[in-house]
Design a protein around this motif. Structure first.
Motif, short mmCIF file in Angstrom:
data_model
loop_
_atom_site.label_atom_id
_atom_site.label_comp_id
_atom_site.label_asym_id
_atom_site.label_seq_id
_atom_site.Cartn_x
_atom_site.Cartn_y
_atom_site.Cartn_z
N PRO A 81 -2.81 12.63 11.57
CA PRO A 81 -2.57 14.07 12.24
C PRO A 81 -3.38 15.13 11.79
CG PRO A 81 -0.49 13.00 11.84
CD PRO A 81 -1.42 12.28 10.89
N PRO A 82 -3.61 16.07 12.64
CA PRO A 82 -4.29 17.33 12.05
C PRO A 82 -3.51 18.09 11.30
CG PRO A 82 -3.37 17.52 14.48
CD PRO A 82 -3.33 15.98 14.01
N GLY A 83 -4.37 18.77 10.20
CA GLY A 83 -3.68 19.39 9.25
C GLY A 83 -3.29 18.93 7.95
N ILE A 117 1.01 -1.26 0.04
CA ILE A 117 -0.17 -0.03 0.09
C ILE A 117 0.84 1.16 0.28
CG2 ILE A 117 -0.15 0.29 2.61
CD1 ILE A 117 -3.11 0.93 2.16
N GLU A 118 0.37 2.24 -0.49
CA GLU A 118 1.06 3.58 -0.65
C GLU A 118 0.21 4.70 -0.01
OE1 GLU A 118 3.32 6.54 -4.01
OE2 GLU A 118 2.58 4.40 -4.69
N LEU A 119 0.84 5.52 0.79
CA LEU A 119 0.24 6.61 1.65
C LEU A 119 0.63 7.72 0.95
CD1 LEU A 119 0.68 5.23 5.37
CD2 LEU A 119 -0.94 4.39 3.61
N LYS A 120 -0.28 8.82 0.53
CA LYS A 120 0.00 9.73 -0.09
C LYS A 120 -0.60 10.96 0.65
CE LYS A 120 0.04 8.11 -4.75
NZ LYS A 120 -0.30 7.97 -5.97
N LEU A 121 0.29 11.97 1.39
CA LEU A 121 -0.37 12.74 2.34
C LEU A 121 -0.10 14.26 1.82
CD1 LEU A 121 0.73 12.32 6.25
CD2 LEU A 121 0.82 14.42 5.07
N LYS A 122 -1.09 14.81 2.37
CA LYS A 122 -0.99 16.23 1.65
C LYS A 122 -1.57 17.35 2.85
CE LYS A 122 -2.58 19.29 -2.09
NZ LYS A 122 -1.43 19.94 -2.37
N GLY A 123 -0.81 18.30 2.74
CA GLY A 123 -1.18 19.43 3.86
C GLY A 123 -1.26 20.84 2.97
N THR A 124 -0.54 21.69 3.15
CA THR A 124 -0.69 23.01 2.36
C THR A 124 -0.88 22.90 1.21
OG1 THR A 124 1.54 23.32 2.28
CG2 THR A 124 0.51 24.13 4.56
N LYS A 125 -1.31 23.98 0.46
CA LYS A 125 -1.65 24.17 -1.03
C LYS A 125 -0.28 24.18 -1.68
CE LYS A 125 -2.07 28.75 -1.39
NZ LYS A 125 -3.08 30.07 -1.82
N GLY A 126 0.77 24.32 -1.17
CA GLY A 126 2.23 24.12 -1.84
C GLY A 126 3.17 24.40 -0.74
N ASP A 127 4.43 23.91 -0.96
CA ASP A 127 5.66 24.11 -0.28
C ASP A 127 5.64 25.69 0.40
OD1 ASP A 127 6.10 21.59 -0.77
OD2 ASP A 127 8.20 21.97 -1.76
N ALA A 160 3.30 27.35 12.65
CA ALA A 160 2.16 27.75 12.43
C ALA A 160 1.07 26.64 11.71
CB ALA A 160 1.96 28.95 11.88
N VAL A 161 1.78 26.17 10.76
CA VAL A 161 1.20 24.84 9.85
C VAL A 161 1.70 23.44 10.14
CG1 VAL A 161 0.60 26.70 8.45
CG2 VAL A 161 2.41 25.40 7.86
N GLN A 162 0.91 22.72 9.72
CA GLN A 162 1.59 21.11 9.75
C GLN A 162 2.57 21.01 8.80
OE1 GLN A 162 2.28 18.51 11.38
NE2 GLN A 162 0.40 17.75 11.92
N ASN A 163 3.54 20.22 9.17
CA ASN A 163 4.53 19.89 8.11
C ASN A 163 4.18 18.42 7.91
OD1 ASN A 163 7.20 18.54 7.42
ND2 ASN A 163 8.18 20.28 7.90
N SER A 164 3.99 18.30 6.33
CA SER A 164 3.69 16.94 5.86
C SER A 164 4.54 15.92 6.26
CB SER A 164 3.28 17.04 4.44
OG SER A 164 2.26 17.90 4.25
#
Length: 453
Positions: free
Chosen positions: A352-354, A202-212, A221-225
């Motif tokens: 995790p959150p974010g 299985i592959e996990l693809k995690l996404k947080g903010t809209k860009g680096d 202040a924001v989650q680091n992916s």
């Protein structure tokens, strides 16, 4: 048999050159850029079977990479039929910089043949072709009928072979199935494998903010992916190596007392594994030896982890995305689809959150274990002992051959896993190699096995 052995000895260099030609073909099944290489490899095998003297040879299309089928039925309907399975596809070669010689330029050093696929599984499959050739060229016939099925998708979980076997089970009908795609116990100690672990990927693809993001302007202040991915992965296994995915161990079948004693008699394997992999201390599920952990217990392993800046030096960013690739090796009583569902549920409960996480399922294969009561196993043991002059070991293998369970349920014949590789031969890793001592002895063992049958 003696005439066939003499033929193999006389043509050894010629056959090794043929094997080199086979190994030069870049049949990496997982990479689309090698699609034509796989077709070329299938065609090469077709010609090799013709050279060996088999009557019927076909390259048969599947939804992805073709299978090669060959047969010689000259012994007649009353004779036994042997089915030989192998695969011509290989693993990717990265990291390329760790290879001492080019992976697709076969090289012999210290009586070892180095190349991708040398041991897994081109070299071992090739031996069966040459053994048949030796008998047909010297005696003009075989004492049995023989069929070959060689696929090009084993290293990606054989996604199309189950359907092929189900549709072609009449054509594949045989009295015994032989597979050489497993290791011996150690140098000079042959082994018959009685069980294989299954596979779930299985592959996990995690996404947080809209860009680096700039780590100074947004850090804290924001989650680091990447941090979130590490946190998520950390919930899957505890500090002692126990897998914490709920229900992961449910339903695992207990070994018989006889098999427990058989494995225990071989020793823990701890010291030899430390020496083999170059560590001072092993790690794994508490309460089990190295052999037990790799043969009869399931695993959850991170195979790839990436995200953020990968170049030289430092780039002060907060990565927007991160990815992990995970595979599980499974044991009898576990179902790969059920395990993937449990991992997905664990991810959902522990994200995790974010960030958000998408999962993508990959290869699956069911575990396999079989009794060794059929006469074919005794014949294989006698053949090994004739050539190696030592008692054969009965083992399980930590790896997976996904289609074996399908063969078992569809063909209902004994499956004899008699390999000639060594655990230290780096299959799936840089500097894969095959000991030519076992190439020579393996050819003799195959002939002796047929003689015993």
């Amino acid at each position: 048999m003696e005439q066939a052995l003499t033929y193999l000895q006389q043509h050894r260099e010629e056959h090794l050159q043929e094997l080199n030609d086979f190994l030069k073909l870049k049949s990496v099944s997982s990479l689309s850029e090698h699609k034509q290489d796989l077709r070329d490899t299938a065609q090469w095998l077709k010609e090799a079977f013709h050279r060996a003297g088999l009557e019927t040879v076909e390259v048969i299309e599947t939804a992805k990479h073709p299978v090669v089928y060959a047969e010689w039925l000259g012994a007649g309907p009353e004779a036994k039929t042997i089915l030989v399975y192998g695969h011509y596809d290989v693993q990717p070669v990265d990291p390329l910089h760790l290879w001492e010689t080019e992976p697709f330029e076969p090289t012999i050093r210290d009586n070892k043949l180095y190349a991708r696929g040398a041991s897994d599984d081109k070299g071992q499959t090739f031996m069966h072709v040459k053994a048949v050739e030796a008998m047909l060229k010297t005696e003009g016939k075989l004492p049995f009928n023989v069929k070959f099925l060689v696929e090009g998708e084993e290293e990606i979980g054989s996604p199309n072979l189950d359907t092929f076997v189900e549709q072609e089970k009449d054509r594949l009908a045989a009295d015994v199935l032989i597979i050489s795609d497993t290791p011996m116990l150690e140098k000079g100690k042959p082994a018959i494998c009685t069980g294989l672990r299954g596979l779930a990927a299985i592959e996990l693809k995690l996404k947080g903010t809209k860009g680096d993001l700039h780590s100074g302007l947004y850090g804290g202040a924001v989650q680091n992916s990447l941090h979130a991915l590490v946190q998520l992965l950390g919930t899957m296994r505890n500090d002692s190596g126990k897998i914490m995915v709920e229900g992961f161990y449910d339903g695992i079948e207990e070994l018989s007392t006889e098999e427990k004693e058989s494995i225990a008699a071989l020793g823990s394997g701890d010291d030899s594994m430390k020496a083999e992999v170059g560590v001072d201390e092993l790690f794994g599920e508490p309460g089990y030896t190295a052999r037990e952990r790799t043969w009869i217990r399931p695993t959850l392993e991170i195979n790839g982890l990436f995200g953020g800046f990968q170049g030289e030096g430092v780039k002060t960013v907060i990565p927007a995305e991160a990815t992990a690739k995970i595979t599980c090796r499974l044991v009898p009583g576990q179902d790969p689809i059920d395990i993937l569902e449990k991992i997905e549920a664990h991810v959902k409960a522990n994200t995790p959150p974010g960030v958000t996480v998408e999962t993508e399922r990959h290869d699956t294969g069911k575990p396999f274990a079989a009794p060794v009561t059929d006469e074919a196993f005794a014949a294989a043991a006698r053949a090994y002992e004739r050539v190696y002059h030592t008692e054969v070991a009965y083992t399980r293998m930590g790896g997976s051959i996904p289609v074996v369970e399908t063969f078992d349920t569809q063909l209902h014949i004994p499956i004899v896993l008699m390999g000639f590789g060594l655990p230290s031969e780096n299959f799936h890793a840089p500097n894969e190699h095959f000991h030519l001592e076992n190439y020579d002895k393996g050819l003799e063992t195959i002939l002796a096995f047929w003689d015993e049958l």
